[in-house]
Design a protein around this motif. Structure first.
Motif, PDB file in Angstrom:
ATOM      1  N   ARG A 272       0.849  -1.191   0.000  1.00 57.97           N
ATOM      2  CA  ARG A 272       0.000   0.000   0.000  1.00 57.97           C
ATOM      3  C   ARG A 272       0.879   1.234   0.000  1.00 57.97           C
ATOM      4  NH1 ARG A 272      -0.912   2.546   5.052  1.00 57.97           N
ATOM      5  NH2 ARG A 272       0.046   1.455   6.836  1.00 57.97           N
ATOM      6  N   LEU A 273       0.272   2.384  -0.266  1.00 60.08           N
ATOM      7  CA  LEU A 273       0.936   3.678  -0.161  1.00 60.08           C
ATOM      8  C   LEU A 273       0.386   4.412   1.051  1.00 60.08           C
ATOM      9  CD1 LEU A 273       0.827   4.949  -3.867  1.00 60.08           C
ATOM     10  CD2 LEU A 273       2.605   3.596  -2.758  1.00 60.08           C
ATOM     11  N   ARG A 274       1.237   5.191   1.694  1.00 56.33           N
ATOM     12  CA  ARG A 274       0.736   6.066   2.764  1.00 56.33           C
ATOM     13  C   ARG A 274       1.278   7.469   2.543  1.00 56.33           C
ATOM     14  NH1 ARG A 274       3.643   2.891   7.713  1.00 56.33           N
ATOM     15  NH2 ARG A 274       5.808   3.432   7.269  1.00 56.33           N
ATOM     16  N   THR A 275       0.391   8.436   2.739  1.00 58.73           N
ATOM     17  CA  THR A 275       0.715   9.853   2.590  1.00 58.73           C
ATOM     18  C   THR A 275       0.080  10.616   3.752  1.00 58.73           C
ATOM     19  OG1 THR A 275       0.760   9.646   0.172  1.00 58.73           O
ATOM     20  CG2 THR A 275       0.533  11.857   1.079  1.00 58.73           C
ATOM     21  N   PRO A 276       0.870  11.376   4.515  1.00 59.68           N
ATOM     22  CA  PRO A 276       2.321  11.542   4.404  1.00 59.68           C
ATOM     23  C   PRO A 276       3.075  10.288   4.831  1.00 59.68           C
ATOM     24  CG  PRO A 276       1.547  12.647   6.369  1.00 59.68           C
ATOM     25  CD  PRO A 276       0.317  12.178   5.629  1.00 59.68           C
ATOM     26  N   ALA A 277       4.339  10.243   4.502  1.00 56.63           N
ATOM     27  CA  ALA A 277       5.189   9.109   4.837  1.00 56.63           C
ATOM     28  C   ALA A 277       5.490   9.081   6.329  1.00 56.63           C
ATOM     29  CB  ALA A 277       6.487   9.183   4.034  1.00 56.63           C
ATOM     30  N   GLY A 278       5.972   7.938   6.780  1.00 59.15           N
ATOM     31  CA  GLY A 278       6.396   7.784   8.172  1.00 59.15           C
ATOM     32  C   GLY A 278       5.544   6.791   8.914  1.00 59.15           C
ATOM     33  N   GLY A 279       6.208   5.858   9.613  1.00 56.86           N
ATOM     34  CA  GLY A 279       5.481   4.866  10.391  1.00 56.86           C
ATOM     35  C   GLY A 279       6.210   3.538  10.378  1.00 56.86           C
ATOM     36  N   SER A 280       5.516   2.506  10.828  1.00 57.96           N
ATOM     37  CA  SER A 280       6.138   1.191  10.958  1.00 57.96           C
ATOM     38  C   SER A 280       6.311   0.525   9.604  1.00 57.96           C
ATOM     39  CB  SER A 280       5.292   0.306  11.869  1.00 57.96           C
ATOM     40  OG  SER A 280       3.994   0.131  11.329  1.00 57.96           O
ATOM     41  N   LEU A 281       7.308  -0.353   9.529  1.00 57.85           N
ATOM     42  CA  LEU A 281       7.547  -1.149   8.336  1.00 57.85           C
ATOM     43  C   LEU A 281       6.722  -2.428   8.396  1.00 57.85           C
ATOM     44  CD1 LEU A 281      11.442  -0.848   8.077  1.00 57.85           C
ATOM     45  CD2 LEU A 281       9.763   0.242   6.572  1.00 57.85           C
ATOM     46  N   PRO A 282       6.376  -2.997   7.246  1.00 55.85           N
ATOM     47  CA  PRO A 282       5.688  -4.287   7.257  1.00 55.85           C
ATOM     48  C   PRO A 282       6.580  -5.370   7.867  1.00 55.85           C
ATOM     49  CG  PRO A 282       5.644  -3.273   5.070  1.00 55.85           C
ATOM     50  CD  PRO A 282       6.611  -2.489   5.889  1.00 55.85           C
ATOM     51  N   ALA A 283       5.975  -6.394   8.443  1.00 54.13           N
ATOM     52  CA  ALA A 283       6.753  -7.500   9.001  1.00 54.13           C
ATOM     53  C   ALA A 283       7.627  -8.111   7.907  1.00 54.13           C
ATOM     54  CB  ALA A 283       5.818  -8.547   9.587  1.00 54.13           C
ATOM     55  N   ASN A 284       8.937  -8.160   8.156  1.00 54.01           N
ATOM     56  CA  ASN A 284       9.930  -8.695   7.215  1.00 54.01           C
ATOM     57  C   ASN A 284       9.980  -7.922   5.900  1.00 54.01           C
ATOM     58  OD1 ASN A 284      10.604 -10.888   8.978  1.00 54.01           O
ATOM     59  ND2 ASN A 284       8.715 -11.903   8.313  1.00 54.01           N
ATOM     60  N   GLY A 285       9.341  -6.749   5.860  1.00 58.26           N
ATOM     61  CA  GLY A 285       9.292  -5.975   4.631  1.00 58.26           C
ATOM     62  C   GLY A 285      10.110  -4.711   4.709  1.00 58.26           C
ATOM     63  N   SER A 286       9.922  -3.854   3.717  1.00 55.68           N
ATOM     64  CA  SER A 286      10.710  -2.640   3.567  1.00 55.68           C
ATOM     65  C   SER A 286       9.814  -1.527   3.052  1.00 55.68           C
ATOM     66  CB  SER A 286      11.874  -2.880   2.610  1.00 55.68           C
ATOM     67  OG  SER A 286      11.386  -3.275   1.333  1.00 55.68           O
ATOM     68  N   SER A 287      10.410  -0.390   2.732  1.00 54.41           N
ATOM     69  CA  SER A 287       9.617   0.701   2.168  1.00 54.41           C
ATOM     70  C   SER A 287      10.470   1.547   1.244  1.00 54.41           C
ATOM     71  CB  SER A 287       9.001   1.577   3.263  1.00 54.41           C
ATOM     72  OG  SER A 287       9.946   2.478   3.807  1.00 54.41           O
ATOM     73  N   LEU A 288       9.768   2.288   0.395  1.00 58.75           N
ATOM     74  CA  LEU A 288      10.371   3.325  -0.440  1.00 58.75           C
ATOM     75  C   LEU A 288       9.722   4.634  -0.047  1.00 58.75           C
ATOM     76  CD1 LEU A 288      10.320   1.464  -3.870  1.00 58.75           C
ATOM     77  CD2 LEU A 288      12.317   1.848  -2.401  1.00 58.75           C
ATOM     78  N   TYR A 289      10.545   5.587   0.372  1.00 56.27           N
ATOM     79  CA  TYR A 289      10.062   6.835   0.987  1.00 56.27           C
ATOM     80  C   TYR A 289      10.403   7.968   0.030  1.00 56.27           C
ATOM     81  CZ  TYR A 289       9.590  10.025   5.089  1.00 56.27           C
ATOM     82  OH  TYR A 289       9.228  10.994   5.995  1.00 56.27           O
ATOM     83  N   GLY A 290       9.384   8.632  -0.505  1.00 60.63           N
ATOM     84  CA  GLY A 290       9.612   9.674  -1.488  1.00 60.63           C
ATOM     85  C   GLY A 290       9.243  11.056  -1.009  1.00 60.63           C
ATOM     86  N   ILE A 291      10.037  12.035  -1.435  1.00 62.83           N
ATOM     87  CA  ILE A 291       9.732  13.446  -1.198  1.00 62.83           C
ATOM     88  C   ILE A 291       9.853  14.182  -2.529  1.00 62.83           C
ATOM     89  CG2 ILE A 291      10.468  13.423   1.224  1.00 62.83           C
ATOM     90  CD1 ILE A 291      13.090  14.747   0.346  1.00 62.83           C
ATOM     91  N   GLY A 292       9.110  15.261  -2.687  1.00 60.54           N
ATOM     92  CA  GLY A 292       9.173  16.054  -3.915  1.00 60.54           C
ATOM     93  C   GLY A 292       8.806  15.221  -5.127  1.00 60.54           C
ATOM     94  N   THR A 293       9.621  15.296  -6.173  1.00 60.55           N
ATOM     95  CA  THR A 293       9.346  14.515  -7.375  1.00 60.55           C
ATOM     96  C   THR A 293       9.459  13.017  -7.126  1.00 60.55           C
ATOM     97  OG1 THR A 293      11.664  14.683  -8.088  1.00 60.55           O
ATOM     98  CG2 THR A 293      10.135  16.372  -8.884  1.00 60.55           C
ATOM     99  N   GLY A 294      10.226  12.623  -6.086  1.00 54.57           N
ATOM    100  CA  GLY A 294      10.302  11.209  -5.723  1.00 54.57           C
ATOM    101  C   GLY A 294       8.963  10.696  -5.234  1.00 54.57           C
ATOM    102  N   ALA A 295       8.260  11.504  -4.446  1.00 55.68           N
ATOM    103  CA  ALA A 295       6.931  11.113  -3.974  1.00 55.68           C
ATOM    104  C   ALA A 295       5.959  11.014  -5.142  1.00 55.68           C
ATOM    105  CB  ALA A 295       6.441  12.116  -2.934  1.00 55.68           C
ATOM    106  N   ALA A 296       6.027  11.964  -6.063  1.00 58.80           N
ATOM    107  CA  ALA A 296       5.143  11.931  -7.227  1.00 58.80           C
ATOM    108  C   ALA A 296       5.390  10.681  -8.065  1.00 58.80           C
ATOM    109  CB  ALA A 296       5.348  13.189  -8.063  1.00 58.80           C
ATOM    110  N   TRP A 297       6.657  10.282  -8.215  1.00 57.75           N
ATOM    111  CA  TRP A 297       6.980   9.080  -8.989  1.00 57.75           C
ATOM    112  C   TRP A 297       6.365   7.844  -8.334  1.00 57.75           C
ATOM    113  CZ3 TRP A 297       9.326   4.343  -8.715  1.00 57.75           C
ATOM    114  CH2 TRP A 297       9.728   3.752  -9.919  1.00 57.75           C
ATOM    115  N   LEU A 298       6.463   7.746  -7.016  1.00 61.73           N
ATOM    116  CA  LEU A 298       5.874   6.593  -6.323  1.00 61.73           C
ATOM    117  C   LEU A 298       4.356   6.565  -6.488  1.00 61.73           C
ATOM    118  CD1 LEU A 298       7.953   6.552  -2.999  1.00 61.73           C
ATOM    119  CD2 LEU A 298       8.120   4.938  -4.902  1.00 61.73           C
TER     120      LEU A 298
END
Length: 448
Positions: A272-298
């Protein structure tokens, strides 16, 4: 992230009078390979204790440490009234041990080298990279964040400062391959729809680049000027995507309005996506955290239910392929020795002050040397300049060497005990400083 506590390594002598397994405190144990004689004008002797000053302790039997692993302490002179004390771990290529990077309980927090060694079941350990220390001018709030390259078990957990030297460790045919090389990292993202984007960083606050890696649009925080080379300060970048690995452990940083974070399962599936970013990671998972144009790309390309390919690889400078295996990588601030000769760039980068230093070096036969240079003690050990640290390493047989984190971070642990004398201030108390990561020497249980 929870870690399993391992029993203390069995390769050390057991002292029956103690409640925990451990070594009798070594004073001088022969290294794995014969050591060349000191250079002219220096002197060498066995140290008389594990702290400055400290009581003499008995040396262990020759079988106390696994074959190929050496430990010794010696004092040399840099001139009148300038003693310097070294604590040296040596690992031969065929040593019956493994050397790996270790970090704190998670990537958000720092721990002492002794804690890192105890948690990993290490025989010995030494501190590693520079890190986002809380007393720094630009502290982000995450003291476990390495500054520059850090990788363990073949996974990059902190991107390189482009072109800076690092200690690289791998194994071929059951033998250790240790080398010092200038490195970079190159990261990338590929969405299921074929869209691609640069990955700007790993396990750090997006938009803040300590050490200014010199890639991806870094600008000096003070002037806004584009910074194309590593710089010992803070850079910013308003348009980033930073990955957070499971090793991060804690919540990702609270995001500003407009930031977006893609939560990924272990196989790279976007949950899933969350906006704004920040919070816990999925169990055994990871995340991609975008700001500015990086957030728009995600938002445009990280579609829930599809897979995102994430890569971060260690390369030679300019993105060229890096030969040889790399299981562990620890970035440093400056190369001290190149082919046996002092690299004068180290003086330009580090200055000429005598300081405690941690040095990783490699001899002509491939033996790894991990050297702690004590300092900040006028009567016992004054530290070393970069040039002096290079000469000391060369006198031990090193042909290549890199300066790792030093100062109050310089710490060596063997069999659960601190073996050198870290100090934060001149003639201050001996005190163990929490660090982001270290190099741990573990028993080789593979039989190879």
């Amino acid at each position: 992230m929870a870690r399993v506590r391992r029993p203390r390594a069995a390769g050390c002598v057991v002292a029956l009078a103690l409640t925990l397994a451990g070594c009798t405190a070594p004073v001088a144990v022969s290294p794995a390979r014969p050591t060349p004689a000191p250079s002219a004008g220096s002197s060498a002797s066995s140290s008389s204790g594990s702290a400055d000053p400290g009581p003499a302790e008995p040396a262990p039997a020759a079988t106390a440490l696994p074959p190929g692993l050496g430990f010794r302490q010696l004092t040399r002179s840099l001139g009148p009234g300038a003693p310097v004390r070294l604590t040296v771990l040596s690992v031969a290529p065929d040593a019956r041990v493994r050397v790996t990077g270790v970090h704190g309980a998670d990537m958000t927090r720092a721990d002492t080298v002794r804690t890192l060694a105890d948690r990993s079941g290490a025989l010995a350990a030494i501190n590693g990279t520079y890190f986002d220390i809380r007393t720094g001018h630009h502290h982000s709030g995450y003291e476990g964040d390495p500054i520059g390259l850090y990788a363990e078990h073949g996974r990059v957990l902190s991107e390189a400062l482009d072109g800076r030297p690092a200690l690289l460790l791998g194994r071929t045919g059951g033998r250790l391959e240790a080398r010092v090389a200038e490195v970079a990292t190159r990261g990338g993202l590929r969405a299921a729809d074929g869209a691609v984007r640069e990955l700007d960083g790993v396990d750090r606050v997006p938009g803040r680049i300590l050490g200014c890696g010199g890639t991806g649009g870094d600008r000096l925080a003070t002037t806004g000027r584009l910074q194309e080379k590593p710089f010992p300060g803070l850079c910013t970048d308003p348009d980033e995507v930073v990955s957070f690995a499971p090793e991060w452990g804690g919540d990702t940083p609270p995001g500003a309005e407009g930031s977006t974070e893609a939560l990924l399962a272990a196989d790279g599936t976007v949950l899933r996506l969350r906006t704004p970013a920040g919070g816990s990671l999925p169990a055994n998972g990871s995340s991609l955290y975008g700001i500015g144009t990086g957030a728009a790309w995600l938002r445009a390309h990280a579609v829930p239910g599809t897979r995102m390919a994430v890569s971060e690889r260690i390369t030679a400078p300019a993105g060229l392929p890096l030969p040889g295996p790399v299981d562990t990588a620890v970035g440093g601030s400056a190369r001290l020795l190149r082919g046996g000769a002092y690299d004068p760039v180290a003086t330009a980068l580090l200055g000429t002050r005598r300081e405690p230093r941690t040095v990783a070096a490699v001899t002509a036969d491939g033996t790894l040397l991990l050297i702690a240079v004590d300092g900040r003690s006028r009567h016992h050990s004054v530290g070393a300049t970069p040039a002096e640290a290079a000469r000391l390493a060369r006198s031990l047989g090193a042909v290549d060497a890199v300066n790792l984190d030093g100062g109050g971070s310089t710490s060596v642990v063997l069999c659960g005990r601190l073996r050198n004398s870290p100090r934060d201030t001149e003639d201050g108390p001996v005190r163990e400083r929490p660090v982001a990561d270290g190099l741990a020497i573990l028993p080789d249980e593979s039989g190879k």
